[in-house]
Design a protein around this motif. Sequence first.
Motif, PDB file in Angstrom:
ATOM      1  N   PRO A 106      24.954  49.290  25.187  1.00 19.66           N
ATOM      2  CA  PRO A 106      26.267  48.669  25.020  1.00 19.66           C
ATOM      3  C   PRO A 106      27.393  49.611  25.418  1.00 19.66           C
ATOM      4  CG  PRO A 106      25.341  49.298  22.887  1.00 19.66           C
ATOM      5  CD  PRO A 106      24.263  49.499  23.904  1.00 19.66           C
ATOM      6  N   ARG A 107      28.418  49.038  26.036  1.00 16.34           N
ATOM      7  CA  ARG A 107      29.649  49.724  26.414  1.00 16.34           C
ATOM      8  C   ARG A 107      29.501  50.653  27.625  1.00 16.34           C
ATOM      9  NH1 ARG A 107      34.140  49.639  24.184  1.00 16.34           N
ATOM     10  NH2 ARG A 107      34.677  51.702  24.948  1.00 16.34           N
ATOM     11  N   TYR A 108      28.319  51.055  27.994  1.00 16.50           N
ATOM     12  CA  TYR A 108      28.209  52.001  29.099  1.00 16.50           C
ATOM     13  C   TYR A 108      28.826  51.438  30.370  1.00 16.50           C
ATOM     14  CZ  TYR A 108      26.459  55.101  32.681  1.00 16.50           C
ATOM     15  OH  TYR A 108      26.394  55.955  33.748  1.00 16.50           O
ATOM     16  N   PHE A 109      28.636  50.153  30.604  1.00 13.41           N
ATOM     17  CA  PHE A 109      29.119  49.536  31.833  1.00 13.41           C
ATOM     18  C   PHE A 109      30.525  48.951  31.695  1.00 13.41           C
ATOM     19  CE2 PHE A 109      24.502  49.480  32.137  1.00 13.41           C
ATOM     20  CZ  PHE A 109      24.325  50.042  33.381  1.00 13.41           C
ATOM     21  N   GLY A 110      31.197  49.237  30.577  1.00 11.62           N
ATOM     22  CA  GLY A 110      32.569  48.783  30.408  1.00 11.62           C
ATOM     23  C   GLY A 110      33.501  49.440  31.416  1.00 11.62           C
ATOM     24  N   LYS A 111      34.648  48.807  31.630  1.00 13.82           N
ATOM     25  CA  LYS A 111      35.572  49.262  32.670  1.00 13.82           C
ATOM     26  C   LYS A 111      35.967  50.721  32.491  1.00 13.82           C
ATOM     27  CE  LYS A 111      39.876  48.006  35.003  1.00 13.82           C
ATOM     28  NZ  LYS A 111      41.003  47.046  35.058  1.00 13.82           N
ATOM     29  N   TYR A 112      36.236  51.136  31.256  1.00 14.64           N
ATOM     30  CA  TYR A 112      36.651  52.517  31.012  1.00 14.64           C
ATOM     31  C   TYR A 112      35.692  53.221  30.051  1.00 14.64           C
ATOM     32  CZ  TYR A 112      40.910  50.996  33.318  1.00 14.64           C
ATOM     33  OH  TYR A 112      41.802  50.501  34.238  1.00 14.64           O
ATOM     34  N   TYR A 118      36.993  59.201  35.258  1.00 10.02           N
ATOM     35  CA  TYR A 118      38.249  59.803  34.810  1.00 10.02           C
ATOM     36  C   TYR A 118      38.706  59.246  33.465  1.00 10.02           C
ATOM     37  CZ  TYR A 118      38.085  60.942  39.753  1.00 10.02           C
ATOM     38  OH  TYR A 118      37.672  61.383  40.985  1.00 10.02           O
ATOM     39  N   GLY A 119      37.789  58.676  32.708  1.00  7.42           N
ATOM     40  CA  GLY A 119      38.133  58.080  31.427  1.00  7.42           C
ATOM     41  C   GLY A 119      38.095  59.074  30.284  1.00  7.42           C
ATOM     42  N   SER A 120      38.226  58.532  29.072  1.00 11.65           N
ATOM     43  CA  SER A 120      38.304  59.360  27.866  1.00 11.65           C
ATOM     44  C   SER A 120      37.031  59.308  27.033  1.00 11.65           C
ATOM     45  CB  SER A 120      39.490  58.895  27.003  1.00 11.65           C
ATOM     46  OG  SER A 120      39.309  57.544  26.611  1.00 11.65           O
ATOM     47  N   GLU A 121      35.967  58.657  27.558  1.00 12.76           N
ATOM     48  CA  GLU A 121      34.740  58.524  26.772  1.00 12.76           C
ATOM     49  C   GLU A 121      33.593  59.379  27.304  1.00 12.76           C
ATOM     50  OE1 GLU A 121      33.566  54.563  25.828  1.00 12.76           O
ATOM     51  OE2 GLU A 121      35.567  53.951  25.201  1.00 12.76           O
ATOM     52  N   HIS A 122      33.883  60.238  28.263  1.00 13.52           N
ATOM     53  CA  HIS A 122      32.846  61.123  28.799  1.00 13.52           C
ATOM     54  C   HIS A 122      33.494  62.333  29.466  1.00 13.52           C
ATOM     55  CE1 HIS A 122      29.257  61.731  31.811  1.00 13.52           C
ATOM     56  NE2 HIS A 122      29.307  62.669  30.870  1.00 13.52           N
ATOM     57  N   ILE A 123      33.136  63.508  28.989  1.00 11.31           N
ATOM     58  CA  ILE A 123      33.540  64.757  29.631  1.00 11.31           C
ATOM     59  C   ILE A 123      32.295  65.354  30.267  1.00 11.31           C
ATOM     60  CG2 ILE A 123      34.471  67.082  29.320  1.00 11.31           C
ATOM     61  CD1 ILE A 123      35.876  66.026  26.779  1.00 11.31           C
ATOM     62  N   ASP A 124      32.208  65.278  31.584  1.00 15.56           N
ATOM     63  CA  ASP A 124      31.124  65.947  32.292  1.00 15.56           C
ATOM     64  C   ASP A 124      31.642  67.334  32.666  1.00 15.56           C
ATOM     65  OD1 ASP A 124      29.235  66.963  34.093  1.00 15.56           O
ATOM     66  OD2 ASP A 124      28.741  64.972  34.876  1.00 15.56           O
ATOM     67  N   LEU A 125      31.145  68.335  31.984  1.00 15.90           N
ATOM     68  CA  LEU A 125      31.667  69.692  32.157  1.00 15.90           C
ATOM     69  C   LEU A 125      31.409  70.243  33.552  1.00 15.90           C
ATOM     70  CD1 LEU A 125      30.590  70.903  28.650  1.00 15.90           C
ATOM     71  CD2 LEU A 125      32.953  70.748  29.450  1.00 15.90           C
ATOM     72  N   LEU A 126      30.336  69.797  34.193  1.00 13.19           N
ATOM     73  CA  LEU A 126      30.092  70.239  35.567  1.00 13.19           C
ATOM     74  C   LEU A 126      31.201  69.724  36.483  1.00 13.19           C
ATOM     75  CD1 LEU A 126      28.253  71.745  37.530  1.00 13.19           C
ATOM     76  CD2 LEU A 126      26.973  69.634  37.836  1.00 13.19           C
ATOM     77  N   ASP A 127      31.620  68.490  36.291  1.00  9.47           N
ATOM     78  CA  ASP A 127      32.746  67.946  37.036  1.00  9.47           C
ATOM     79  C   ASP A 127      34.011  68.761  36.782  1.00  9.47           C
ATOM     80  OD1 ASP A 127      31.790  65.874  38.570  1.00  9.47           O
ATOM     81  OD2 ASP A 127      32.333  64.282  37.174  1.00  9.47           O
TER      82      ASP A 127
END
Length: 227
Positions: A106-112, A118-127
Amino acid sequence: MTDQSSPRRYVAFDLETVRDLSVDWEPKSEDKTFPPPAAHEIICGAFVSFDVHGVSNATVVAAEVPTLDRMALELRSQPCFVTYNGRGFDFPVLVSRALKHEVTLPRYFGKYGPRYRYGSEHIDLLDQLSDYGAAPRISLKTAASLVGLRAKTAVDGSDVETLVEQDRFDEVLAYCLQDAVITAALGMRFLLTSGSWTEQIYARPAAGLRDRIEVDERLAPLRGHSF
């Protein structure tokens, strides 16, 4: 629904995988032998939850379907996920394996949602550390050394399949948890660096993570740190 009055919760996670030989895939050349996400079977997943008050949970889940179920549970609570190459590996593996096992994320495929770069629900530190690929990418080991964390073990991801074959499963679980804790430490430091946290806010969860390292024997290789 999440309680908007509560502090933002972060979940750092890491997967360990082996090649799934039931998936129809062959390398196209000798220098491209690393399987795509769909051809990885999840051996375990480690999750470290933290917020401004400290570290609330650090656990590792064995086997593929239980790991997928745990991720589905985490997604429902709408945290901010913290990963190291999560966009390039961990999340694509989870999606492919969820497809295989009929597990809803659930929610993974949501718009943000966490999928959005560039959203607020995932910080990929490598990026973040490579400025989205503009600068050379560095390994988790190299990034960890920036904050004073160096695991005193020779195990890395390429050893997982051999360890599983040798029934040294506890070592794989411990290694996975260590990587998730390192990712959490980097995530905390990044929140400070980015200005999302002040030094005063950072101090409490960072101290909580140090305490976890000291009391959890699976994290013993991370002791003696300067983090």
